[in-house]
Write a protein that holds these residues in place. Structure first.
Motif, PDB file in Angstrom:
ATOM      1  N   UNK A   7       0.290 -14.837 -43.822  1.00 44.36           N
ATOM      2  CA  UNK A   7       1.727 -15.022 -43.974  1.00 44.36           C
ATOM      3  C   UNK A   7       2.087 -16.496 -43.816  1.00 44.36           C
ATOM      4  N   UNK A   8       3.213 -16.869 -44.405  1.00 38.69           N
ATOM      5  CA  UNK A   8       3.745 -18.211 -44.196  1.00 38.69           C
ATOM      6  C   UNK A   8       4.098 -18.386 -42.717  1.00 38.69           C
ATOM      7  N   UNK A   9       4.024 -19.627 -42.225  1.00 38.97           N
ATOM      8  CA  UNK A   9       4.262 -19.858 -40.793  1.00 38.97           C
ATOM      9  C   UNK A   9       5.672 -19.452 -40.340  1.00 38.97           C
ATOM     10  N   UNK A  10       6.614 -19.338 -41.297  1.00 38.40           N
ATOM     11  CA  UNK A  10       7.967 -18.923 -40.915  1.00 38.40           C
ATOM     12  C   UNK A  10       7.966 -17.501 -40.348  1.00 38.40           C
ATOM     13  N   UNK A  11       6.901 -16.744 -40.659  1.00 40.35           N
ATOM     14  CA  UNK A  11       6.741 -15.399 -40.104  1.00 40.35           C
ATOM     15  C   UNK A  11       6.759 -15.434 -38.569  1.00 40.35           C
ATOM     16  N   UNK A  12       6.231 -16.498 -37.992  1.00 45.19           N
ATOM     17  CA  UNK A  12       6.211 -16.625 -36.529  1.00 45.19           C
ATOM     18  C   UNK A  12       7.635 -16.626 -35.985  1.00 45.19           C
ATOM     19  N   UNK A  13       8.511 -17.380 -36.654  1.00 50.25           N
ATOM     20  CA  UNK A  13       9.901 -17.429 -36.218  1.00 50.25           C
ATOM     21  C   UNK A  13      10.583 -16.078 -36.319  1.00 50.25           C
ATOM     22  N   UNK A  14      10.360 -15.366 -37.454  1.00 47.38           N
ATOM     23  CA  UNK A  14      10.952 -14.036 -37.623  1.00 47.38           C
ATOM     24  C   UNK A  14      10.464 -13.082 -36.533  1.00 47.38           C
ATOM     25  N   UNK A  15       9.169 -13.123 -36.256  1.00 47.82           N
ATOM     26  CA  UNK A  15       8.601 -12.217 -35.261  1.00 47.82           C
ATOM     27  C   UNK A  15       9.132 -12.528 -33.867  1.00 47.82           C
ATOM     28  N   UNK A  16       9.268 -13.831 -33.561  1.00 45.16           N
ATOM     29  CA  UNK A  16       9.782 -14.228 -32.248  1.00 45.16           C
ATOM     30  C   UNK A  16      11.230 -13.767 -32.075  1.00 45.16           C
ATOM     31  N   UNK A  17      12.042 -13.968 -33.109  1.00 44.90           N
ATOM     32  CA  UNK A  17      13.451 -13.542 -33.039  1.00 44.90           C
ATOM     33  C   UNK A  17      13.534 -12.026 -32.890  1.00 44.90           C
ATOM     34  N   UNK A  18      12.685 -11.294 -33.637  1.00 48.79           N
ATOM     35  CA  UNK A  18      12.675  -9.833 -33.544  1.00 48.79           C
ATOM     36  C   UNK A  18      12.299  -9.374 -32.137  1.00 48.79           C
ATOM     37  N   UNK A  19      11.314 -10.035 -31.532  1.00 48.44           N
ATOM     38  CA  UNK A  19      10.905  -9.686 -30.163  1.00 48.44           C
ATOM     39  C   UNK A  19      12.000 -10.017 -29.159  1.00 48.44           C
ATOM     40  N   UNK A  20      12.676 -11.157 -29.371  1.00 50.81           N
ATOM     41  CA  UNK A  20      13.774 -11.527 -28.474  1.00 50.81           C
ATOM     42  C   UNK A  20      14.887 -10.485 -28.514  1.00 50.81           C
ATOM     43  N   UNK A  33      19.364 -12.735 -12.326  1.00 52.92           N
ATOM     44  CA  UNK A  33      18.653 -12.357 -11.106  1.00 52.92           C
ATOM     45  C   UNK A  33      17.619 -13.370 -10.641  1.00 52.92           C
ATOM     46  N   UNK A  34      17.024 -14.113 -11.559  1.00 50.82           N
ATOM     47  CA  UNK A  34      15.941 -15.045 -11.187  1.00 50.82           C
ATOM     48  C   UNK A  34      16.269 -16.441 -11.694  1.00 50.82           C
ATOM     49  N   UNK A  35      15.361 -17.359 -11.424  1.00 49.61           N
ATOM     50  CA  UNK A  35      15.586 -18.745 -11.819  1.00 49.61           C
ATOM     51  C   UNK A  35      15.358 -18.927 -13.315  1.00 49.61           C
ATOM     52  N   UNK A  36      15.969 -19.998 -13.839  1.00 54.49           N
ATOM     53  CA  UNK A  36      15.985 -20.211 -15.275  1.00 54.49           C
ATOM     54  C   UNK A  36      14.599 -20.352 -15.885  1.00 54.49           C
ATOM     55  N   UNK A  37      13.639 -20.911 -15.119  1.00 54.15           N
ATOM     56  CA  UNK A  37      12.335 -21.162 -15.721  1.00 54.15           C
ATOM     57  C   UNK A  37      11.562 -19.871 -15.993  1.00 54.15           C
ATOM     58  N   UNK A  38      11.978 -18.749 -15.381  1.00 46.76           N
ATOM     59  CA  UNK A  38      11.368 -17.473 -15.735  1.00 46.76           C
ATOM     60  C   UNK A  38      11.774 -17.062 -17.162  1.00 46.76           C
ATOM     61  N   UNK A  39      13.007 -17.407 -17.524  1.00 41.79           N
ATOM     62  CA  UNK A  39      13.454 -17.142 -18.894  1.00 41.79           C
ATOM     63  C   UNK A  39      12.618 -17.947 -19.885  1.00 41.79           C
ATOM     64  N   UNK A  40      12.409 -19.228 -19.566  1.00 42.44           N
ATOM     65  CA  UNK A  40      11.601 -20.094 -20.428  1.00 42.44           C
ATOM     66  C   UNK A  40      10.186 -19.545 -20.550  1.00 42.44           C
ATOM     67  N   UNK A  41       9.627 -19.089 -19.411  1.00 50.36           N
ATOM     68  CA  UNK A  41       8.273 -18.535 -19.416  1.00 50.36           C
ATOM     69  C   UNK A  41       8.200 -17.296 -20.305  1.00 50.36           C
ATOM     70  N   UNK A  42       9.218 -16.420 -20.209  1.00 54.41           N
ATOM     71  CA  UNK A  42       9.245 -15.217 -21.047  1.00 54.41           C
ATOM     72  C   UNK A  42       9.316 -15.581 -22.523  1.00 54.41           C
ATOM     73  N   UNK A  43      10.127 -16.574 -22.867  1.00 57.11           N
ATOM     74  CA  UNK A  43      10.248 -17.013 -24.261  1.00 57.11           C
ATOM     75  C   UNK A  43       8.932 -17.600 -24.766  1.00 57.11           C
ATOM     76  N   UNK A  44       8.232 -18.357 -23.905  1.00 51.43           N
ATOM     77  CA  UNK A  44       6.939 -18.937 -24.282  1.00 51.43           C
ATOM     78  C   UNK A  44       5.919 -17.833 -24.545  1.00 51.43           C
ATOM     79  N   UNK A  45       5.929 -16.797 -23.696  1.00 46.97           N
ATOM     80  CA  UNK A  45       5.008 -15.671 -23.889  1.00 46.97           C
ATOM     81  C   UNK A  45       5.275 -14.977 -25.212  1.00 46.97           C
ATOM     82  N   UNK A  46       6.572 -14.767 -25.521  1.00 44.92           N
ATOM     83  CA  UNK A  46       6.936 -14.131 -26.793  1.00 44.92           C
ATOM     84  C   UNK A  46       6.475 -14.976 -27.969  1.00 44.92           C
TER      85      UNK A  46
END
Length: 478
Positions: A7-20, A33-46
């Motif tokens: 797939x074209x690399x733009x697929x990564x963006x679509x998949x990330x948005x869908x997971x979000x 409930x938690x500190x902001x960097x946990x949100x960043x960590x979750x987004x990085x994992x996605x």
């Protein structure tokens, strides 16, 4: 095409948005409930997960088979014979057009849950070549372009047609949504502005009250209310027209190599093909205004077609009687119907009206209870009964079953009339249902099960003569 493709690399963006979107609720909880960097960590994992998923998806054509591999933890491999592929849809939204990429949706004739079997995102040039390879048993696009007779068979929806479609669509839901938006908009306006509006509204209401006191009739108030409703209806109609024009812009229908080809869209462009032999039935829908104006929305019921976004196989968005007949006669002659229609007997009118009235009276009973004066209660009950009598009679007039050796035509509905043209050879079963009151009047409900992408679509027409089942069964045996 034996080389593995990705797939074209733009697929990564679509998949990330869908997971979000899927994890949005959890992310909102984490935010509070938690500190902001946990949100960043979750987004990085996605994002990492999306990259791994993109990397593991590979597809290619080998030995007359489409091979599709995917999976992160568990690997999955699909092999679809090319001669089993029913449709290859091309879709290009605004973001895709910026990056010159395209979504290809590949469906086979397998009966399932209606979701696309394979969806890939690739460059537009590659998408066109890959689609031709998947459908190589049919004419290539170059051959289609060179076919002069084919160009003459193009059927297009004009701007006027789409505007009429937008005007005639049901606006009740739109009006409710508009009132809901207006009721919430005060949160975004300043208090001074709202006070100013309240003062003007109070002055207007007082003025109407004075006029009503000094007048022998309330015609002015009635006219004012009608004008407000008319103004809102015009706004909603304009928005509806714009939406339909954007959605179905340049709608084109044509036939090639025993396939119906449909293209449309201004912002999101769509292109798909429907094998004519796999169209099990036609669904003709007419909303309330469309019934009086003779306008139809035409859909195909097709095995193997459908996706997670839109399960409808639109053949033509809006067609008058003449155009509808032209499309059927020239492109779908198997659905030509010449035969007799069976309508509900007059003794069944009672069945169409009574049940509707009972249900509607139950639904409005809470509103009736809280209305303070008896005259207003009687007016509401009277309007409810009258409207249901008219709709019930409309349903009685619309209900029918037409039969011949090749096609069954089943119509029903009051607010929206739906007519199914069903090939006899695609009918899975025919059944009847009869309650005690129907036995008293010697009528019953007929159900026809059509083989579709969703393990059968049941079409029902109510309160017809019981003897009709014999003729339907005879046609089914042929």
């Amino acid at each position: 095409m034996n080389v593995e493709n990705k797939n074209h690399w733009i697929f990564i963006g679509y998949e990330a948005v869908s997971s979000l979107k899927e994890w949005l609720f959890l992310l909102i909880i984490l935010f509070f409930k938690v500190k902001w960097y946990y949100i960043v960590l979750a987004c990085v994992i996605i994002l990492i997960y999306s990259i791994i998923k993109w990397y593991n998806i590979k597809f290619y054509i080998s030995d007359e088979m489409l091979v599709y591999k995917q999976g992160v933890l568990s690997r999955k491999k699909q092999e679809i014979p090319l001669d089993k592929i029913s449709t290859v849809d091309m879709e290009q939204n605004l973001i895709n057009r910026i990056f010159d990429v395209c979504n290809l949706k590949v469906d086979s004739g397998a009966v399932g849950d209606g979701q696309t079997e394979v969806k890939i995102t690739v460059k537009m040039d590659f998408a066109k070549k890959f689609r031709e390879e998947l459908l190589k048993s049919y004419k290539s696009s170059e051959e289609i372009k060179e076919d002069k007779s084919l160009k003459e068979s193009y059927i297009k929806a004009s701007m006027k047609d789409l505007a009429i479609y937008g005007i005639t669509k049901n606006k009740l839901g739109w009006l409710v949504g508009l009132f809901a938006i207006l009721s919430q908009i005060n949160e975004f306006l300043s208090e001074d502005f709202l006070n100013s509006i309240d003062n003007k509204a109070e002055s207007f209401v007082n003025g109407i009250g004075d006029i009503a006191k000094n007048s022998t009739s309330i015609a002015f108030i009635v006219i004012s209310v009608i004008l407000v409703i008319l103004f809102l209806y015009i706004i909603v109609s304009v928005v509806s027209i714009l939406i339909e024009i954007i959605k179905y812009y340049n709608f084109t229908l044509y036939e090639s190599s025993n396939k119906l080809n449909i293209e449309y869209g201004l912002i999101t462009k769509k292109k798909y093909s429907l094998p004519i032999e796999k169209i099990q039935a036609l669904k003709l829908k007419q909303n309330f205004l469309g019934q009086f104006l003779g306008l139809y929305n035409m859909e195909g019921i097709v095995i193997g077609y459908g996706d997670e976004d839109d399960k409808k196989a639109i053949i033509f968005p809006v067609a008058n009687e003449k155009l509808k007949n032209h499309i059927i006669n020239t492109l779908l002659p198997e659905f030509n119907f010449e035969g007799h229609f069976n309508n509900p007997p007059k003794r069944a009118i009672f069945k169409f009206i009574v049940k509707r009235n009972i249900i509607s009276l139950i639904l409005i009973s809470p509103a009736v209870y809280f209305i303070p004066t008896i005259p207003l209660k009687l007016i509401l009950i009277g309007m409810c009964i009258l409207s249901q009598i008219l709709l019930g009679y409309r349903n009685y007039k619309n209900a029918s079953i037409g039969l011949n050796r090749d096609v069954i035509v089943m119509s029903s509905g009051a607010v929206v009339k739906t007519t199914h043209l069903i090939k006899q050879k695609t009918v899975q079963s025919i059944g009847t249902k009869q309650n005690p009151l129907q036995r008293f009047r010697n009528v019953c409900n007929y159900k026809v099960d059509v083989c579709t992408n969703y393990f059968g679509e049941v079409v029902e027409v109510k309160h017809l003569e019981c003897e009709l089942i014999k003729e339907m069964e005879e046609n089914l045996r042929v």
